[in-house]
Motif scaffolding. Structure first.
Motif, PDB file in Angstrom:
ATOM      1  N   ASP A 225       0.814  -1.216   0.000  1.00 40.58           N
ATOM      2  CA  ASP A 225       0.000   0.000   0.000  1.00 40.58           C
ATOM      3  C   ASP A 225       0.845   1.263   0.000  1.00 40.58           C
ATOM      4  O   ASP A 225       0.325   2.371   0.144  1.00 40.58           O
ATOM      5  N   GLY A 226       2.165   1.116  -0.150  1.00 43.13           N
ATOM      6  CA  GLY A 226       3.036   2.283  -0.251  1.00 43.13           C
ATOM      7  C   GLY A 226       3.616   2.771   1.053  1.00 43.13           C
ATOM      8  O   GLY A 226       4.382   3.734   1.068  1.00 43.13           O
ATOM      9  N   LYS A 227       3.281   2.125   2.170  1.00 46.39           N
ATOM     10  CA  LYS A 227       3.879   2.484   3.463  1.00 46.39           C
ATOM     11  C   LYS A 227       5.126   1.617   3.626  1.00 46.39           C
ATOM     12  O   LYS A 227       5.097   0.566   4.242  1.00 46.39           O
ATOM     13  N   ASN A 228       6.233   2.083   3.067  1.00 42.30           N
ATOM     14  CA  ASN A 228       7.399   1.219   2.946  1.00 42.30           C
ATOM     15  C   ASN A 228       8.626   1.693   3.706  1.00 42.30           C
ATOM     16  O   ASN A 228       9.743   1.244   3.431  1.00 42.30           O
ATOM     17  N   VAL A 229       8.439   2.587   4.666  1.00 41.13           N
ATOM     18  CA  VAL A 229       9.502   2.973   5.604  1.00 41.13           C
ATOM     19  C   VAL A 229       9.158   2.350   6.953  1.00 41.13           C
ATOM     20  O   VAL A 229       7.980   2.285   7.325  1.00 41.13           O
TER      21      VAL A 229
END
Length: 416
Positions: A225-229
């Motif tokens: 979902d793009g929360k990759n930190v």
């Protein structure tokens, strides 16, 4: 730049020359490991010449050349007689624990290849207390190399369909079912086989009687979902009650395991003390995005809707494909460049020196304004600059001091 594509592409065996070379270099004893359905057994069985044994779940051993089945004790007798030859033992982890002591006692004789999909065990076997430490060379087999799949598919495909198919057919188990166009194929596959894709990951843990925990699945949904930190992932999992504390440090062990298994890749953010995590497999990325956003394994989501999600995700997966491809072609490492007012799709480094920056525009038209923005961003770096597009004709104005590469240029590059 395109030609008429037949409805059904002839079934191809992808030679996987690069992986075969990696396996051949890891002599004389090696352990081949990796996620299920990445073609380990097929690669070893079809592109190498060995006495091939397969261990069944009941610890009996099948000689795949003769069809004979042996008990464990019978197999040890045969193996002792064959040592000095070229031998493969597939799913060897199913044998009794004293088998590793048997190998340690024999010592290195001939060529021995051990194959397993149990990644937890692979890590354990290569730890400091394992009898195999120092005896075997580990080789992880993941998805098909970008260069191999692209060159092989170019014999039947061209244009956008060639690149997009290469991105997703790196998953070897998809190849026998593929019918172009790839986007329609993926939509139908994900609709029909949505539960199987989840089990593809679940088997990694269940082999050791470990379930796919909510934490691991939460991480994979967040990354898709793009929360990759790590800070973003930690906050999300804490808000859902999956972590006792919102602490990215606690999360690191889970992220490290998923990275070591080849499920996630970790990319350094240039000039900043952080990483971004991405799914290695575009198919698994699609699956977990659909699951996170729409719970598509539990709610009936239409094929047409899945196709719209695929259309939205394809440009990102294309960018990831080219970044990894060019990194391998030029022998450079990649990092993520992201600033407050811009970021760069591809940034390749030789140690700390930037050697290449690039933008990927996977669309039907690139306007003058877009070219101007690309120039403003890439001219900040004194190195080779490239713009990658499906066809040079779609670019309204040629950028200054930036090379335009299309599909034909990419093919020539990897052929050289």
């Amino acid at each position: 730049n395109t030609r008429i594509i037949p409805r059904i592409i002839p079934m191809r065996i992808i030679p996987r020359r690069i992986d075969v070379e990696r396996v051949e270099k890891a002599k004389p004893w090696r352990i081949i490991y990796g996620r299920r359905k990445t073609g380990k057994t097929f690669l070893i069985e079809n592109f190498t010449d060995y006495n091939y044994f397969f261990v069944n779940r009941d610890t009996t051993v099948l000689d795949k050349r003769t069809g004979e089945k042996y008990t464990y004790k019978e197999f040890l007798t045969i193996l002792r007689a064959l040592m000095g030859n070229r031998i493969v033992i597939d799913e060897f982890h199913r044998l009794p624990e004293d088998f590793l002591d048997f190998l340690h006692a024999i010592g290195k004789k001939g060529e021995l290849t051990l194959v397993t999909s149990t990644l937890w065990l692979s890590k354990k076997l290569l730890s400091g207390r394992s009898p195999l430490l120092g005896l075997v060379y580990p080789v992880r087999i993941g998805l098909i190399d970008e260069r191999d799949i692209l060159l092989e598919l170019s014999k039947d495909l061209s244009g956008k369909e060639l690149i997009e198919s290469a991105v997703y057919l790196r998953e070897p188990f998809l190849i026998p079912y593929y019918k172009p166009p790839i986007r329609d194929f993926l939509a139908s596959y994900l609709y029909e086989a949505r539960l199987m894709v989840r089990e593809l990951i679940g088997e990694i843990f269940s082999e050791e009687q470990r379930e796919l925990t909510n934490i691991y699945e939460g991480i994979m949904k967040a990354v898709a979902d793009g929360k990759n930190v790590s800070t973003e992932i930690s906050s999300l999992l804490f808000s859902r009650g999956l972590l006792a504390k919102d602490n990215p440090g606690v999360l690191q062990k889970y992220l490290s395991i998923l990275t070591e298994m080849g499920i996630l890749e970790r990319v350094i953010v240039y000039g900043k003390k952080r990483f971004r995590y991405y799914h290695v497999s575009p198919l698994i990325d699609l699956h977990y995005y659909l699951e996170e956003k729409y719970s598509y394994t539990e709610i009936d989501v239409s094929v047409d809707f899945i196709r719209k999600v695929i259309d939205a995700k394809v440009p990102f997966h294309i960018e990831q494909f080219f970044r990894n491809l060019l990194s391998k072609v030029f022998g450079l490492t990649y990092q993520k460049i992201e600033e407050r007012d811009f970021d760069v799709d591809i940034a390749l480094f030789e140690f700390k020196k930037i050697k290449l920056v690039g933008e990927v525009k996977w669309k039907n038209f690139v306007s003058r304004n877009e070219v101007k923005n690309i120039e403003n961003n890439l001219h900040k770096f004194k190195c080779k600059r490239v713009l990658i597009v499906p066809d040079k004709a779609i670019v309204e104005r040629e950028p200054e001091e930036i090379e335009i590469w299309d599909i034909e240029d990419i093919l020539k590059l990897i052929q050289r």
